[in-house]
Scaffold this active site. Structure first.
Site, PDB file in Angstrom:
ATOM      1  N   LYS A   1     -34.425  37.038 -34.393  1.00  0.00           N
ATOM      2  CA  LYS A   1     -33.553  36.021 -34.979  1.00  0.00           C
ATOM      3  C   LYS A   1     -32.573  35.519 -33.913  1.00  0.00           C
ATOM      4  CE  LYS A   1     -29.889  38.731 -35.362  1.00  0.00           C
ATOM      5  NZ  LYS A   1     -28.718  38.521 -34.890  1.00  0.00           N
TER       6      LYS A   1
ATOM      7  N   HIS B   1     -29.153  38.973 -41.801  1.00  0.00           N
ATOM      8  CA  HIS B   1     -29.058  40.316 -42.377  1.00  0.00           C
ATOM      9  C   HIS B   1     -28.471  40.357 -43.799  1.00  0.00           C
ATOM     10  CE1 HIS B   1     -29.952  41.283 -38.343  1.00  0.00           C
ATOM     11  NE2 HIS B   1     -28.736  41.275 -37.860  1.00  0.00           N
TER      12      HIS B   1
END
Ligand code: BG6
Length: 487
Positions: free
Chosen positions: A151, A243
């Protein structure tokens, strides 16, 4: 979900680690690969490091050894020499042909041609990712391969869509593993076990019984070494859209028909589809005092090193239940908790001064720390005359489990899963695109960043955001030491 079976990745593997001399590789990936090897989960493997550094095999082995020693304290023993003999390096400047030759050499050592599976791990900045993808294509290394993408996956809806489209020109979706290491944490997976393997909690896991949810990930570390990355990212893109939302999906999703990639992916996407778009007036952006002085940071930088926001999931299970999310750097404490506050019962029957409700609602708390814990708090009678109430709790710490030494660190678990082709704990393209779509109002019209001091809990406006409720952290009571018999 326990530790995977030993024989799971039986096919010989060449792992190509891009960004092999970078921060993530040194802190997590190289030490993680060593641990997988020591645990017997990485047989018949060669690891090729690659990065912009023009170093040779020997220097790479030295870097890996130092990284493993620093991270695990055991680089020098525990089969180090055997592990070191699996490592080699090819500088990115050698181009597609240099890489293809290095992979061919390793494959020859391992097995007959065509039998070796390849795992490409792209630990590179987002703007460098596509160049690596095309180099892999040119080198003929997309075949027999899986690719792990770090990411942030894009920086908005448009960039995520075009990244997916370009990636799909080279790799099929089943070859792509978009990693979010929070989902590799043992404690995150335990949310699924806890919710779906017990009869006690799922019936009350909804708007009729739950008042609100907090997902709170304060960090004490600053951005000294990562300021440049942060200037183009910020807390929302680095932590929330990745997250925190992924953890929220585990917490909020409907029971999947099986704990398998398809059904879990579908249920997570349904949560994101039911989420309301992020309302900028329900977000507090912050920046710690001193951030603008860091090298590589603009004097007038508007980048968030802190964000707190309220989100809502407008479905039958969650309508009307606010989810409060918070994360930031240089805060007072480091923690990763999910806290579920239950609705409060009528209190009229209790005598005045009993203390009922004084310490907030009952809570179920998941601590996603490496040594994870769980706690259920409730009111109980204080022993003695009269009716005085205290807030008590039942707690469980993962290290009380007799198998706690078997824990795989999040990256280890996910690398191993990717090598086995198991997508269960990886994120999907449509899920990520939907999250960027939801984020658009906040990204196009962000509230101004407010300054906050190091060692605080963020700008003062966080209290208005959650009022009349209150942030759970800092905890009023500390976690119990399981070796201590006191309450
Ligand atoms: C990373 C972020 O993905 O997660 C970092 O880029 C953050 O900014 C880190 O510090 C937190 O992960 P963990 O596992 O240490 O909680």
């Amino acid at each position: 979900m326990s530790r995977p079976e030993k024989s799971a990745s039986s096919r010989p593997h060449v792992v190509v680690l891009f960004g092999a001399t970078g921060d993530l590789s040194r802190r997590k990936l190289l030490p993680g690969l060593l641990h997988l090897f020591q645990a017997g989960l990485l047989d018949d493997t060669r690891i090729i490091g690659s990065s912009l550094d023009e170093i040779d095999d020997e220097k790479f082995v030295a870097i890996a050894r130092e990284a493993c020693e620093q991270s695990r304290g055991d680089g020098a023993d525990g089969r180090w020499d055997e592990f070191a003999s699996m490592l080699s390096f090819v500088p990115q400047q050698k181009g597609a042909q240099g890489l293809a030759d290095a992979v061919a050499r390793c494959e020859k050592e391992l097995a007959g041609e065509g039998e070796v599976q390849r795992l490409h791990y792209l630990s590179v900045p987002p703007k460098a990712a596509l160049a690596v993808v095309h180099m892999l294509e040119e080198a003929g290394l997309a075949e027999r391969s899986r690719i792990v993408m770090e990411k942030p996956f894009g920086t908005d809806l448009e960039s995520a869509r075009s990244l997916n489209a370009e990636l799909h020109e080279v790799f099929a979706e089943e070859q792509i593993f978009r990693i979010d290491h929070f989902l590799g944490k043992e404690a995150a997976q335990n949310i699924l076990a806890f919710r779906f393997a017990n009869g006690l909690f799922e019936p009350i896991w909804n708007r009729n019984f739950i008042d609100h949810v907090q997902i709170d990930v304060p960090e004490t570390l600053g951005l000294e070494t990562r300021a440049e990355f942060y200037e183009s990212t910020g807390a929302y893109k680095d932590m929330v859209v990745t997250h925190l939302f992924q953890v929220l999906a585990f917490m909020a999703m409907e029971p999947p028909t099986a704990l398998a990639p398809g059904p879990i992916g579908e249920e997570k996407v349904k949560v994101f589809r039911s989420m309301k778009t992020i309302d900028p007036s329900q977000a507090v952006r912050g920046q710690y005092v001193g951030y603008r002085e860091l090298d590589g940071v603009d004097d007038e930088s508007d980048v968030d090193t802190f964000i707190a926001l309220q989100v809502e999931i407008d479905n039958w299970r969650w309508a009307g239940v606010p989810f409060y999310l918070r994360t930031g750097k240089k805060l007072a404490e480091g923690a990763r908790i999910i806290s579920i506050a239950f609705k409060e019962p009528p209190r009229h029957m209790f005598p005045q001064g009993s203390g009922v409700g004084l310490q907030g609602p009952d809570h179920l708390t998941f601590d996603l720390a490496d040594q994870s814990r769980m706690s259920l708090s409730f009111y109980g009678k204080r022993p003695g005359p009269g009716m005085k109430l205290d807030k008590l709790s039942m707690q469980f710490a993962m290290h009380e489990n007799k198998n706690s030494d078997q824990v795989l660190e999040a990256y280890e678990r996910l690398i191993h899963d990717a090598m086995r082709g198991d997508h269960t704990l990886f994120t999907t393209a449509d899920g990520i695109e939907r999250l960027w779509e939801l984020s658009e109002p906040l990204l196009t019209d962000p509230p101004p960043v407010r300054a906050y001091g190091e060692g605080t809990w963020g700008p003062n406006a966080i209290h208005q955001l959650i009022a009349p409720r209150a942030w759970r952290l800092p905890f009023e009571r500390s976690w119990r030491d399981p070796n201590d018999s006191g309450v």
